[in-house]
Scaffold this active site. Structure first.
Site, mmCIF file in Angstrom:
data_model
loop_
_atom_site.group_PDB
_atom_site.id
_atom_site.type_symbol
_atom_site.label_atom_id
_atom_site.label_comp_id
_atom_site.label_asym_id
_atom_site.label_seq_id
_atom_site.Cartn_x
_atom_site.Cartn_y
_atom_site.Cartn_z
ATOM 1 C CE LYS A 83 2.008 10.174 -3.689
ATOM 2 N NZ LYS A 83 2.043 9.632 -2.322
HETATM 3 C C1 E4P Z 1 1.049 6.367 -2.152
HETATM 4 O O1 E4P Z 1 1.846 7.036 -2.794
HETATM 5 C C2 E4P Z 1 0.751 6.580 -0.732
HETATM 6 O O2 E4P Z 1 1.865 7.149 -0.100
HETATM 7 C C3 E4P Z 1 0.439 5.319 0.040
HETATM 8 O O3 E4P Z 1 0.500 4.158 -0.737
HETATM 9 C C4 E4P Z 1 -0.701 5.465 0.963
HETATM 10 O O4 E4P Z 1 -1.058 4.244 1.497
HETATM 11 P P1 E4P Z 1 -1.667 3.979 2.929
HETATM 12 O O5 E4P Z 1 -3.080 3.555 2.712
HETATM 13 O O6 E4P Z 1 -0.854 2.857 3.480
HETATM 14 O O7 E4P Z 1 -1.529 5.233 3.733
#
Ligand code: E4P
Length: 218
Positions: A83
């Site tokens: 990522k």
């Molecule tokens: C995506 O890969 C992220 O880990 C995640 O969806 C972040 O979302 P949040 O806004 O709930 O932190």
């Protein structure tokens, strides 16, 4: 649509995996920070439970560091997807990792232009963070539609992940829009399986059955 769990908690992942509906996992530094123990050991455990893509995020903010870390993370298991946060440095890293045959998930994308650049650089996945967009009073699903049209217009290879999902309706809208992946907190996956009328129905069937004193002789 693929269903991924948005968590780094192995117990939660095992629980959802047992349902036979889990296609992958996304982690991020905040999710890993919530879990006890060494981050690499946590990621290794997750990859041993889930056979599909498991996203592991780099911490470096410069391309060289991202490439180094990303290459190490990719070595944890063949199903790791690295990522990389969106940005100029992120794009450079995505390009190099793509050339090395390492799959990447370009995270924190909040516009179709960001997703377009990430897809052109070779990201395997781009994101629409719908919950965080909705939080700002905008419509996260307008972005989902825009990115899907754009990927289709130019037959770009990236797949769209709907991320930052807050409730089951977000999942419904993701599937309706034709998103490739929804990455979902485990509490939301559990909510998707339940309905007040289902619970009521089960209770009523059992009450009628018991009142009549029936039993299966098996
Ligand atoms: C995506 O890969 C992220 O880990 C995640 O969806 C972040 O979302 P949040 O806004 O709930 O932190």
């Amino acid at each position: 649509m693929e269903i991924w769990a948005d968590t780094a908690n192995t117990a939660e992942i095992e629980k959802i995996n047992a349902l036979g509906i889990l296609d992958g996992v996304t982690t991020n530094p905040s999710l890993i920070a919530k879990e006890a123990g060494d981050p690499i050991a946590i990621l290794k455990r997750i990859t041993s439970v889930v056979k599909g893509p498991v996203s592991a995020e780099v911490i470096s903010v410069e391309a060289d560091g991202m490439i180094k870390e990303g290459t190490k993370l990719a070595g944890i298991a063949p199903n790791i997807v690295v990522k990389i946060p969106m940005g100029i440095e992120g794009l450079k890293a995505i390009k190099v990792l793509h050339q090395k045959g390492i799959r990447t998930n370009c995270t924190l994308t909040f516009s179709a232009n960001q997703a377009l650049l990430a897809a052109k650089a070779g990201a395997s996945y781009v994101n629409a963070f719908v919950g965080r967009i909705d939080d700002e009073g905008d419509d996260g699903f307008r972005l989902v539609q825009d990115i899907l049209v754009m990927l289709e217009n130019y037959k770009l290879q990236s797949e769209l992940i709907v991320a930052s999902i807050r409730h089951p309706w977000h999942v419904h809208l993701s599937a309706q829009a034709g998103a490739h992946v929804a990455t979902i907190p485990t509490a939301v996956i559990e909510k998707m399986a339940s309905h007040i009328r289902t619970t009521e129905g089960i209770n009523k069937f059992l009450a009628d059955w018991n009142k009549a004193g029936k039993e299966y002789k098996i």
